[in-house]
Design a protein around this motif. Structure first.
Motif, PDB file in Angstrom:
ATOM      1  N   ALA A 139     -51.524  65.516   0.872  1.00  0.00           N
ATOM      2  CA  ALA A 139     -52.560  64.475   0.836  1.00  0.00           C
ATOM      3  C   ALA A 139     -51.931  63.090   0.718  1.00  0.00           C
ATOM      4  O   ALA A 139     -52.386  62.131   1.362  1.00  0.00           O
ATOM      5  N   VAL A 140     -50.890  62.972  -0.096  1.00  0.00           N
ATOM      6  CA  VAL A 140     -50.195  61.688  -0.223  1.00  0.00           C
ATOM      7  C   VAL A 140     -49.579  61.290   1.113  1.00  0.00           C
ATOM      8  O   VAL A 140     -49.641  60.118   1.520  1.00  0.00           O
ATOM      9  N   LEU A 141     -48.989  62.261   1.810  1.00  0.00           N
ATOM     10  CA  LEU A 141     -48.429  61.979   3.135  1.00  0.00           C
ATOM     11  C   LEU A 141     -49.517  61.486   4.087  1.00  0.00           C
ATOM     12  O   LEU A 141     -49.306  60.521   4.845  1.00  0.00           O
ATOM     13  N   TYR A 169     -47.629  54.210  -4.005  1.00  0.00           N
ATOM     14  CA  TYR A 169     -48.855  53.672  -4.594  1.00  0.00           C
ATOM     15  C   TYR A 169     -49.983  53.649  -3.575  1.00  0.00           C
ATOM     16  O   TYR A 169     -49.756  53.530  -2.365  1.00  0.00           O
ATOM     17  N   PHE A 170     -51.196  53.740  -4.081  1.00  0.00           N
ATOM     18  CA  PHE A 170     -52.416  53.667  -3.279  1.00  0.00           C
ATOM     19  C   PHE A 170     -52.776  52.208  -3.065  1.00  0.00           C
ATOM     20  O   PHE A 170     -52.825  51.421  -4.016  1.00  0.00           O
ATOM     21  N   ASP A 171     -53.053  51.853  -1.820  1.00  0.00           N
ATOM     22  CA  ASP A 171     -53.411  50.484  -1.476  1.00  0.00           C
ATOM     23  C   ASP A 171     -54.936  50.342  -1.554  1.00  0.00           C
ATOM     24  O   ASP A 171     -55.665  50.698  -0.633  1.00  0.00           O
ATOM     25  N   ILE A 242     -54.745  61.439  -8.098  1.00  0.00           N
ATOM     26  CA  ILE A 242     -54.751  62.147  -6.829  1.00  0.00           C
ATOM     27  C   ILE A 242     -54.924  63.648  -7.019  1.00  0.00           C
ATOM     28  O   ILE A 242     -55.504  64.332  -6.176  1.00  0.00           O
ATOM     29  N   GLU A 243     -54.464  64.176  -8.147  1.00  0.00           N
ATOM     30  CA  GLU A 243     -54.555  65.622  -8.347  1.00  0.00           C
ATOM     31  C   GLU A 243     -56.012  66.090  -8.366  1.00  0.00           C
ATOM     32  O   GLU A 243     -56.369  67.104  -7.754  1.00  0.00           O
ATOM     33  N   GLY A 275     -61.939  57.054  -4.989  1.00  0.00           N
ATOM     34  CA  GLY A 275     -61.325  56.284  -3.913  1.00  0.00           C
ATOM     35  C   GLY A 275     -60.356  57.103  -3.093  1.00  0.00           C
ATOM     36  O   GLY A 275     -60.366  57.053  -1.849  1.00  0.00           O
ATOM     37  N   HIS A 276     -59.515  57.881  -3.765  1.00  0.00           N
ATOM     38  CA  HIS A 276     -58.579  58.748  -3.038  1.00  0.00           C
ATOM     39  C   HIS A 276     -59.333  59.737  -2.155  1.00  0.00           C
ATOM     40  O   HIS A 276     -58.983  59.952  -0.995  1.00  0.00           O
ATOM     41  N   ALA A 277     -60.380  60.361  -2.730  1.00  0.00           N
ATOM     42  CA  ALA A 277     -61.137  61.366  -1.982  1.00  0.00           C
ATOM     43  C   ALA A 277     -61.819  60.753  -0.770  1.00  0.00           C
ATOM     44  O   ALA A 277     -61.835  61.350   0.320  1.00  0.00           O
TER      45      ALA A 277
END
Length: 427
Positions: A139-141, A169-171, A242-243, A275-277
């Motif tokens: 997911a990070v990739l 880091y998440f933008d 993120i987890e 936000g990540h989701a």
């Protein structure tokens, strides 16, 4: 990962309506009505100092929600994580001289035992972060390939075959432009408050090289002496937020019914997880965001850092009936802040004794023979249901049963069944 045993939940006549819950994002009471299956995600423990009453109060609140859904005829799919690798866990392991994996396993076992003793419905998916490292790194990739993640120079990171290691880091601002999400849409906080809470709750607003002070860590590059896993984004381990995004999406999909947790998770954890989701899926994470209040003890919020914890396992070891612990917690509204005292457990034990005398299997025939029944048991159960549907008003449900003790009822067994099914207390 193994959860714990499912408690017996009897079926009783009648049916609850869909529950109405307070939604943090809109600050309104909304209907948590699933179209088919009620999908629930509740953030799990970081396994050390488990299980304190703050934990127990949160999981009991969402256990109550599940019981209302089940009583309404809905199926429930419940997922929960275990953050079994994280800075606080590693710090505790180092301080106590215990291997972090051993500490996590021991504390997770203790949590399971406490949850089972309290009669908490287990998650269908009980997922350890260390079991889904590959999914998280993928997911990070994906976020990096979408230009929503960036590298920050990390001098103490171990070198990689491709050069120096770097944290990812998440933008936030890029995500706001691309995803159906805006920072703060769940928490409704201003930026100054966000910055303060971010610093208090594991963030690093002043780290050099970040594009925005509030950008959260997605992937921590490997350091000497720290656990790390090889991955497509380099050796390292996941950031905190993120987890939950990855586990929730994998187990429940998007737009699920309710995301729950303690109010201390509203920001940054739940804001950032949403936000990540959204960035990963293009959809909102959940329909309703529900949060429990904080439990204090000796004048301060119960917390691991202060050490003012009241542990369920110690209460049990001291002879407290888990049903009484449960009733003591149910005597507080789930989203209010409150302070624990020993007197609350005394009151709960007295309530349990009175309910057992009035509705328990041995005392019931004598009560009925004495001709004291005056109240319709069906009407009492209706009042219990109405209270619980109304933002999980457990205090109102307890009051309905207390009143039935005083009045007597025409069907004590029905009350006993409702107390078991709706409140999780077997008389």
């Amino acid at each position: 990962m193994r959860a714990w045993s499912q408690p017996l939940i009897p079926s009783i006549p009648g049916r609850s309506d869909a529950p109405r819950l307070h939604d943090t994002a809109t600050d309104a009471i909304v209907e948590a009505k699933p179209s088919d299956v009620a999908r629930l995600y509740v953030c799990g423990i970081t396994p050390y100092d488990a299980t304190h009453l703050g934990h127990a109060a949160t999981y009991l609140a969402f256990d109550t929600l599940q019981r209302v859904w089940l009583d309404g005829g809905y199926r429930v799919h419940y997922a929960q994580n275990v953050t079994d690798v994280d800075d606080p866990l590693l710090e505790r392991a180092t301080a106590t001289g215990v291997d972090w994996r051993v500490l996590a396993a021991e504390q997770t076992d203790l949590f399971r035992a406490d949850m089972e003793a309290l009669g908490i419905i287990p998650p269908n998916d009980f997922v350890a972060v260390t079991d889904v490292i590959d999914d998280i790194s993928a997911a990070v990739l994906k976020l990096r390939q979408s230009a929503l993640a960036y590298r920050v120079a990390t001098p103490d990171a171990l070198p990689t075959p491709d050069g120096p290691g770097a944290d990812l880091y998440f933008d936030i601002r890029a995500a706001e432009r691309q995803a159906p999400w805006t920072l703060g849409e769940e928490s409704n906080l201003d930026e100054d408050t966000m910055l303060a809470l971010f610093a208090e709750r594991g963030g690093d607003p002043d780290r050099a090289g970040k594009r925005d002070k509030l950008d959260p860590l997605l992937w921590r590059a490997a350091r000497e002496g720290e656990p790390a896993w090889e991955s497509p984004v380099g050796a390292g381990r996941p950031g905190w937020h993120i987890e939950c995004s990855v586990i929730a999406l994998a187990e429940l999909g998007t737009d699920f019914t309710v995301q729950g947790g303690g109010s201390d998770l509203i920001f940054p954890h739940h804001d950032m997880s949403a936000g990540h989701a959204a960035a990963l899926s293009g959809h909102p994470l959940a329909k309703v965001y529900s949060h429990t209040g904080m439990v204090a003890y000796q004048g301060e919020k119960m917390s691991k850092s202060l050490g003012n914890l009241v542990l369920v396992s110690r209460l049990r070891a001291g002879g407290s009936d888990p049903r009484a612990i449960r009733l003591a917690l149910l005597a507080q509204h789930y989203r209010t802040d409150w302070e624990w005292t020993a007197g609350q457990l005394d009151d709960a034990e007295a309530r349990l004794a009175a309910w057992t005398l009035a509705f328990g299997p041995i005392a019931v025939p004598a009560a009925v023979a004495a001709g004291i029944a005056q109240e319709s048991a069906t009407a009492v159960v209706d009042r219990m249901r109405a209270a619980l549907v109304n933002d999980l008003d457990t205090r109102g449900a307890l009051a309905a049963v207390d009143a039935a003790v005083s009045a007597g009822v025409d069907d004590p067994a029905l009350i006993a069944g409702a107390v078991h099914a709706l409140l999780g207390v077997q008389l």
